[in-house]
Design an enzyme around this catalytic site. Structure first.
Site, PDB file in Angstrom:
ATOM      1  CG  ASP A  96     -91.184 -37.475-102.394  1.00 31.28           C
ATOM      2  OD1 ASP A  96     -91.658 -36.660-102.055  1.00 31.28           O
ATOM      3  OD2 ASP A  96     -89.994 -38.222-102.329  1.00 31.28           O
ATOM      4  CB  SER A 146     -90.593 -40.166 -98.369  1.00 31.19           C
ATOM      5  OG  SER A 146     -91.519 -38.364 -99.135  1.00 31.19           O
ATOM      6  CD  GLU A 323     -75.401 -29.414-107.693  1.00 30.84           C
ATOM      7  OE1 GLU A 323     -74.731 -28.000-106.181  1.00 30.84           O
ATOM      8  OE2 GLU A 323     -74.930 -29.191-108.889  1.00 30.84           O
ATOM      9  CG  ASP A 371     -91.124 -33.699-100.572  1.00 31.51           C
ATOM     10  OD1 ASP A 371     -92.900 -33.967-100.374  1.00 31.51           O
ATOM     11  OD2 ASP A 371     -90.779 -33.435-100.233  1.00 31.51           O
ATOM     12  CG  HIS A 413     -95.908 -37.334 -98.915  1.00 33.11           C
ATOM     13  ND1 HIS A 413     -95.746 -36.363 -99.773  1.00 33.11           N
ATOM     14  CD2 HIS A 413     -94.559 -38.367 -99.089  1.00 33.11           C
ATOM     15  CE1 HIS A 413     -95.076 -35.913 -99.678  1.00 33.11           C
ATOM     16  NE2 HIS A 413     -93.737 -37.292 -99.288  1.00 33.11           N
TER      17      HIS A 413
END
Length: 589
Positions: A96, A146, A323, A371, A413
């Site tokens: 990402d 995204s 998590e 990202d 991206h």
């Protein structure tokens, strides 16, 4: 036949092409569609797929995007002579935000950490035999997000920013308008065809990238029911956590691993790792308990020790939620209270489970926190996350056969991190530039380079973001330290800070940003695609991002056969018509 108003605006030649395309669609619906296990695609197929000439962007539709992607994939496959290659398994690795500068900086850092030449060092996927460039723009944005980009990769159709598994047609957050605009994903096709399926990520499993493998909503932020407005919930919109557990095909995702545990737990339930935290669900559903009840043969785990304790070769399915929110950055993972598996561990574990299915598997693996580190303006974590994803790619290579597994590594991206200056060969990747100030300098003058005001600078910087050196409500003027999440930012009054006494290689150092923003932005340039295995040769040149899906399905017979069942294929067995999600629901076992 009288042309439609849209076709009437086209030239005579373009109108003829459009009629051929429409006739092909009609032939497919009339019963010429091939069914199970289609034969290899015929050579020279690219010339047989006609795409209507449209005014862009106004003439773009979901059907046009799908057909255009099919034609582009067929063209590049024909050029590569890969149309006879057949992949049993498909793995899509998604870094990402993994821009080309991020990859370049990561391989230098990885080599330097190993004590070898960083500039010539290669990450696992950089050794792949085939590569290409991917255009990432969305239907409404030059610089994408995204949600729309991963939807393009997973469905073969470009869409708007913020949309997950939904076409560009409805308004954002319009549940009623999004009905009938759902896009069928590669993972859904695989599940319907009896393949094993998996989604693995370091983000929340309900975050944009993993959600795009199984979910459909006109709003990426609706990860849990409490985030959906009451009016839209009443119209039938279901959050991504619920969509994952309520997956329409009875056997659901074979493997789902990542963070995001709190979206599966009711507000009354304390977290097993952090008792002071609790779930987020307002509807009272305990989705973890529901998943266990639906899959009594499966294993639910929430820490590394539990995952390692499983006999994965005999475990038919796994849900791992490690998590409450995103998983730790790789740099911070060793200090996790409950213990988290690495992305490489999750990847190898997933493949061991998925490989039990004789029909093959489809797996998506996301290095999602690349990202997040870039948004935070922290190059160290971004690069170490990239290296961790490269380790996961190597784990996949170690546990699969290149003869039957297509592996694709790409990004959705880019970001604004820059790799500049004239640092000398071997200069520390995260250090100050040591070398010439400009390319015409005498080599003998090499040393610490200085800007025009006489101050040193780093090789890596950001065009914008929280690394701006002005004061904020959290940190004083000067260099910033991670984490920096400002609410307010002030103009810099002292110029650039003097970095001669700053440890720019420290994991928490934040590279300078030119434009002050609370979060650094994505970039709009092309990203790289790396590929290995059957069909990989088709990846060359520069392609539209949604064409990645079409290269996959044109080289994976099981996925292609499923599309043909949905009436997507032409007489040659090529999926050229956008499949109906409602038809997929009807066909799904």
């Amino acid at each position: 036949m009288k042309p439609s108003p849209r076709l009437a605006r086209l030239s005579h030649g373009a109108f003829a092409v459009a009629l051929v395309a429409m006739a092909g669609c009609a032939a497919t619906r009339s019963g010429t569609t091939p069914t199970a296990d289609p034969k290899p695609l015929p050579a020279g197929l690219a010339s047989a797929i006609d795409v209507p000439v449209i005014a862009r962007p106004g003439g773009e539709t979901p059907a046009w995007w799908f057909r255009n992607g099919a034609a582009e994939a067929a063209r590049i496959a024909a050029q590569a002579h890969s149309q006879g290659q057949r992949a049993k398994n498909v793995i899509v690795f998604l870094g990402d935000g993994m821009s080309i500068p991020t990859i370049a900086a990561a391989h230098v850092l990885a080599g330097q950490q190993k004590g070898v030449d960083g500039e010539s060092y290669q990450l696992s996927f950089e050794k792949f035999p085939y590569s290409a460039l991917s255009r990432t723009y969305e239907t409404d944005q030059q610089t994408p997000d995204s949600a729309g980009t991963m939807t393009a990769i997973m469905t073969g159709v470009k869409t708007r920013a913020g949309y997950i598994g939904i076409s560009q047609v409805p308004r954002r957050q319009d549940c009623a308008g999004s009905r009938g605009q759902e896009l069928v994903t590669a993972l859904e096709l695989a599940a319907a065809a009896g393949m094993a399926t998996g989604a693995v990520t370091t983000t929340r499993i309900t975050h944009a990238t993993p959600a795009a493998t199984y979910g459909h909503l006109p709003e990426r932020n609706w990860e849990v029911d409490s985030e959906i407005p009451t009016a839209e919930r009443a119209k039938g919109c279901k959050d991504f956590a619920a969509q994952l557990v309520d997956f329409p095909i009875s056997h659901g995702l074979t493997v789902a691993m990542g963070g995001g545990r709190s979206a599966f737990m009711p507000k009354s339930m304390p977290d097993p790792e952090y008792p002071q935290k609790s779930g987020q669900r307002a509807d009272g559903r305990d989705l973890i308990a529901e998943w266990k009840a639906r899959h009594p043969d499966g294993a639910y785990v929430w820490n590394e020790a539990q995952l390692k304790a499983l006999d994965l070769s005999r475990t038919p399915r796994v849900l791992g939620l490690f998590e409450p929110s995103h998983m730790k950055f790789e740099h911070d993972r060793p200090s996790d209270v409950g213990g988290e598996p690495s992305l490489a561990e999750m990847t190898s574990s997933a493949i061991k489970v998925l490989s039990q299915n004789p029909n093959g598997f489809f797996l998506m693996v996301e290095g999602g926190r690349i990202d997040h580190a870039l948004h935070a303006g922290n190059a160290y974590r971004a690069l170490t996350e990239t290296i961790a994803m490269a380790d996961a790619v190597q784990a996949a290579l170690d546990h699969t056969d290149a003869a039957d597994t297509l592996i694709i590594v790409t990004a959705d991206h880019s970001h604004t991190m820059t790799f500049g200056g004239y640092p000398a060969r071997g200069n520390p990747m995260l250090g100050l530039v040591r070398g010439m100030t400009d390319s015409y300098d005498d080599e003998a003058e090499a040393g610490i380079a200085h800007d025009a005001t006489g101050k040193p600078y780093t090789t890596l910087n950001f065009a914008n973001g929280p690394g701006y050196t002005g004061a904020s409500n959290e940190q004083p003027e000067g260099s910033k330290r991670f984490p920096h999440n400002p609410k307010t930012m002030m103009p810099a009054t002292k110029g650039r800070p003097d970095l001669s006494t700053v440890d720019t290689g420290h994991p928490d150092y934040m590279q300078e940003a030119l434009v002050p923003l609370k979060s650094e932005t994505h970039g709009g340039e092309d990203v790289a695609i790396f590929a290995s295995g059957p069909g990989a040769a088709a990846f060359h040149g520069e392609i539209e991002e949604n064409s990645i899906f079409h290269v996959i399905v044109q080289h994976a017979p099981t996925l292609r056969a499923e599309l043909c069942k949905l009436g997507s294929c032409d007489a040659n067995g090529v999926p050229v018509n956008r499949p109906s999600y409602q038809d997929w629901l009807h066909e799904a076992p």
